[in-house]
Design a protein around this motif. Structure first.
Motif, PDB file in Angstrom:
ATOM      1  N   ARG A  94       1.048  -1.146  -0.318  1.00 12.16           N
ATOM      2  CA  ARG A  94      -0.033  -0.102  -0.284  1.00 12.16           C
ATOM      3  C   ARG A  94       0.572   1.629   0.168  1.00 12.16           C
ATOM      4  O   ARG A  94       1.959   1.268   0.480  1.00 12.16           O
ATOM      5  CB  ARG A  94      -0.934   0.167   1.361  1.00 12.16           C
ATOM      6  N   PRO A  95       0.812   2.104  -0.587  1.00 12.34           N
ATOM      7  CA  PRO A  95       1.403   3.793  -0.754  1.00 12.34           C
ATOM      8  C   PRO A  95       2.153   3.746   0.841  1.00 12.34           C
ATOM      9  O   PRO A  95       2.392   4.111   0.558  1.00 12.34           O
ATOM     10  CB  PRO A  95       0.431   4.520  -1.463  1.00 12.34           C
ATOM     11  N   GLU A  96       0.630   4.173   2.111  1.00 15.41           N
ATOM     12  CA  GLU A  96       1.243   4.137   3.000  1.00 15.41           C
ATOM     13  C   GLU A  96       2.791   3.709   3.466  1.00 15.41           C
ATOM     14  O   GLU A  96       3.365   3.539   4.159  1.00 15.41           O
ATOM     15  CB  GLU A  96      -0.422   4.416   3.936  1.00 15.41           C
ATOM     16  N   GLU A  99       5.560   4.629   1.747  1.00 14.00           N
ATOM     17  CA  GLU A  99       6.397   6.038   2.386  1.00 14.00           C
ATOM     18  C   GLU A  99       6.777   5.877   3.360  1.00 14.00           C
ATOM     19  O   GLU A  99       8.018   6.030   3.620  1.00 14.00           O
ATOM     20  CB  GLU A  99       5.152   6.733   2.136  1.00 14.00           C
ATOM     21  N   ALA A 100       5.952   4.995   4.178  1.00 12.89           N
ATOM     22  CA  ALA A 100       6.534   4.558   5.505  1.00 12.89           C
ATOM     23  C   ALA A 100       8.366   4.217   5.825  1.00 12.89           C
ATOM     24  O   ALA A 100       9.572   4.649   6.209  1.00 12.89           O
ATOM     25  CB  ALA A 100       6.014   3.636   6.617  1.00 12.89           C
TER      26      ALA A 100
END
Length: 154
Positions: A94-96, A99-100
């Protein structure tokens, strides 16, 4: 005709590759290019070796957010022999979550997909069998390193 053998997996070696700061090259004709230097590390298991500085992971970030991994680096055994290691694969999620990982946050490995094919090359006679095997790996991305366990396909 005999039935074909069903491949299995056999744990072969573990890698901990230490990474330098990510270099964002921006969007090139191939896509969004990033280069992550390999600055050291260790291989343990079927063979023992120190990962040498100077390699890198030439990443391509796809439009869907997944990262194509193309890492190449060298390791040196205690007796001075060299093993060239090349991994290629994909890290997605997932994008989040991606990013993390990019920020260096700790993320549970079950939250993203990170799988590799591993190819080894060496001139060391006692390690020549490594060139005759196919390896796959499940990897974990941490703030300043990648860790993976490579499995020999039987």
């Amino acid at each position: 005709m005999s039935a074909l053998a069903v491949p299995g997996l056999e744990a072969a070696f573990e890698v901990e590759a230490r990474l330098g700061p990510l270099e964002d090259h921006g969007t090139t004709r191939a896509g969004h290019r990033r280069v992550v230097p390999v600055v050291g590390g260790r291989v343990t298991g079927l063979f023992e070796a120190d990962i040498l500085p100077g390699g890198a992971d030439w990443q391509l970030v796809r439009p869907d957010g997944a990262i194509e991994v193309d890492a190449r680096y060298s390791a040196r055994t205690a007796d001075g022999g060299h093993v060239y290691i090349r991994t290629f694969g994909v890290r997605s999620g997932r994008p989040e979550i991606l990013e993390a990982l990019l920020r260096g946050d700790a993320v549970e490995p079950s939250e993203y997909y990170f799988r590799l094919c591993v190819r080894l090359e060496t001139s060391v006679p006692t390690l020549a069998v490594l060139e005759q095997c196919v390896f796959v790996a499940s990897a974990v991305r941490e703030a300043d390193r990648v860790r993976y366990t490579a499995y020999r396909i039987t």
